[in-house]
Write an enzyme that holds these catalytic residues in place. Sequence first.
Site, PDB file in Angstrom:
ATOM      1  N   ASP A  75      49.472  66.968  16.021  1.00 33.67           N
ATOM      2  CA  ASP A  75      49.151  65.771  15.015  1.00 33.67           C
ATOM      3  C   ASP A  75      48.185  64.918  15.674  1.00 33.67           C
ATOM      4  O   ASP A  75      47.213  65.470  16.562  1.00 33.67           O
ATOM      5  CB  ASP A  75      50.439  65.089  14.767  1.00 33.67           C
ATOM      6  CG  ASP A  75      50.514  64.536  13.375  1.00 33.67           C
ATOM      7  OD1 ASP A  75      49.661  63.423  13.158  1.00 33.67           O
ATOM      8  OD2 ASP A  75      51.366  65.104  12.421  1.00 33.67           O
ATOM      9  N   HIS A 113      49.867  58.522  12.726  1.00 32.00           N
ATOM     10  CA  HIS A 113      50.531  59.542  11.918  1.00 32.00           C
ATOM     11  C   HIS A 113      51.241  60.323  13.176  1.00 32.00           C
ATOM     12  O   HIS A 113      52.495  60.514  12.785  1.00 32.00           O
ATOM     13  CB  HIS A 113      49.483  60.372  11.270  1.00 32.00           C
ATOM     14  CG  HIS A 113      50.242  61.387  10.412  1.00 32.00           C
ATOM     15  ND1 HIS A 113      50.690  62.554  10.662  1.00 32.00           N
ATOM     16  CD2 HIS A 113      50.242  61.236   9.271  1.00 32.00           C
ATOM     17  CE1 HIS A 113      51.167  63.185   9.809  1.00 32.00           C
ATOM     18  NE2 HIS A 113      51.105  62.373   8.727  1.00 32.00           N
ATOM     19  N   SER A 275      55.241  64.856   5.397  1.00 37.25           N
ATOM     20  CA  SER A 275      54.846  64.645   6.837  1.00 37.25           C
ATOM     21  C   SER A 275      55.975  64.189   7.651  1.00 37.25           C
ATOM     22  O   SER A 275      56.182  64.345   8.863  1.00 37.25           O
ATOM     23  CB  SER A 275      53.745  63.549   6.997  1.00 37.25           C
ATOM     24  OG  SER A 275      52.486  64.354   6.591  1.00 37.25           O
TER      25      SER A 275
END
Length: 432
Positions: A75, A113, A275
């Site tokens: 990520d 994220h 996600s």
Amino acid sequence: MSAVAGAEPRRLRRLTAVTLAIAGLIVLPGFTVTPSPSPSDPDPLRAAEYWLDDYGIRDAWKTSTGSGVRIAVIDTGIGKGPVEFSGVVGGTDVSGLGSPDGRTPVGARDPDHGSWVASLAASRGTSPVTGMLGVAPDAQLLSISVGFGVSASVPFAEQIAQAIYWAVDNGADIINLSFTTNTPDWDRSWDDAFMYAFEHDVVVVAAAGNRGSGTGVVGAPATIPGVLVVGGVDPHGRASREASTQGITIAVAAPSENLLGVSADGKVVEWDGTSGAAPIVAGIAALVRSAYPDMDADDVINRIIRTATPPAGVTDLPDPLYGYGLVDAEAAVTASVPAVRENPLGSLAEWITIYRRANLVPDPEPTVPPAAVEPLPPVEQQAAASPLLPSTESLLYGTVPLAAGTVAAILVALGVTAAVRRVRLASRAPRR
């Protein structure tokens, strides 16, 4: 190939007194969380993690907490500061933008994220009784930072392939991919990379994508056979309208709305998206692998999908919205599930053979022996002759006939000439 990081969060908002009133939280300036009484948990932050109770995760902790299992988060990178991420044991950067240890968040959009994803999978809290807990709080984490934007010097497809190889080589038992490319096809380099993971007994988990961010159908890597693809549901267990998509490759569904996440700076945020659903399932896979250390990846996946709870009113499974149903962590680690001989979600090797033509079937062996042919007689050896001298053949068929013809022509010409002279002489003689 372009990608959407995280597949992606529908919205992000800081935890405020308004948004967390139901959870009993009071957020003060600086985003310090002050606990208030909660009937379900002494720490209201943990009480806000509704998925821990609703999906059997707390009950699963009686059997397993993920110890001995390593989850690779491919990520934007996992933050280095927060104590919640003390389970990170290694990392790398494949984008050319981050730090060598993969712990510097990269990307202009949502650089936190990767931290949010990691906190859902394996956050360790701020103390034994406070702070956000991941699904597998005792699992180890690998942080692999990827650049999702055009600013990365390394092509995106190459980044992902390198990240998978690195994760496998550094002991990953589970790989989490919380992004989508919004297209069902994938780069050929991913064939070998994903096969490398499968051949090394790694469970690969991927997000299905979000309609709210423009993903109409499931895209790669969630279209790759053998990948455990996760769709999203709201807090009531219904397919999320914005924070999920649909497709025949979805294996299970997990919460994708009103999720919590720890940012790289330690602040807690609320966010939506598959996600977040994916690392919840990655954490459950870690609980299973910890409870059954000798179980292979195919059986881990099979336990998760076979113990999932079918949603109300859905009888034809797998369903394009829910897959085999809503995940049940407690059942996944305790239920009796028969072993399987292959990945129930398909074979990438078989797909490559059919569609890439990479493994062609060898030509069959001949059933009729070849006919025996006698060898030709040996060629007579002749001494090399000078190219300036005539050979026997040239004398016989060329020089002799030509010479004979020439002589005959000369004789004929002489005869004709003599005859002509006699005629002329005869014509000049006097007549009597």
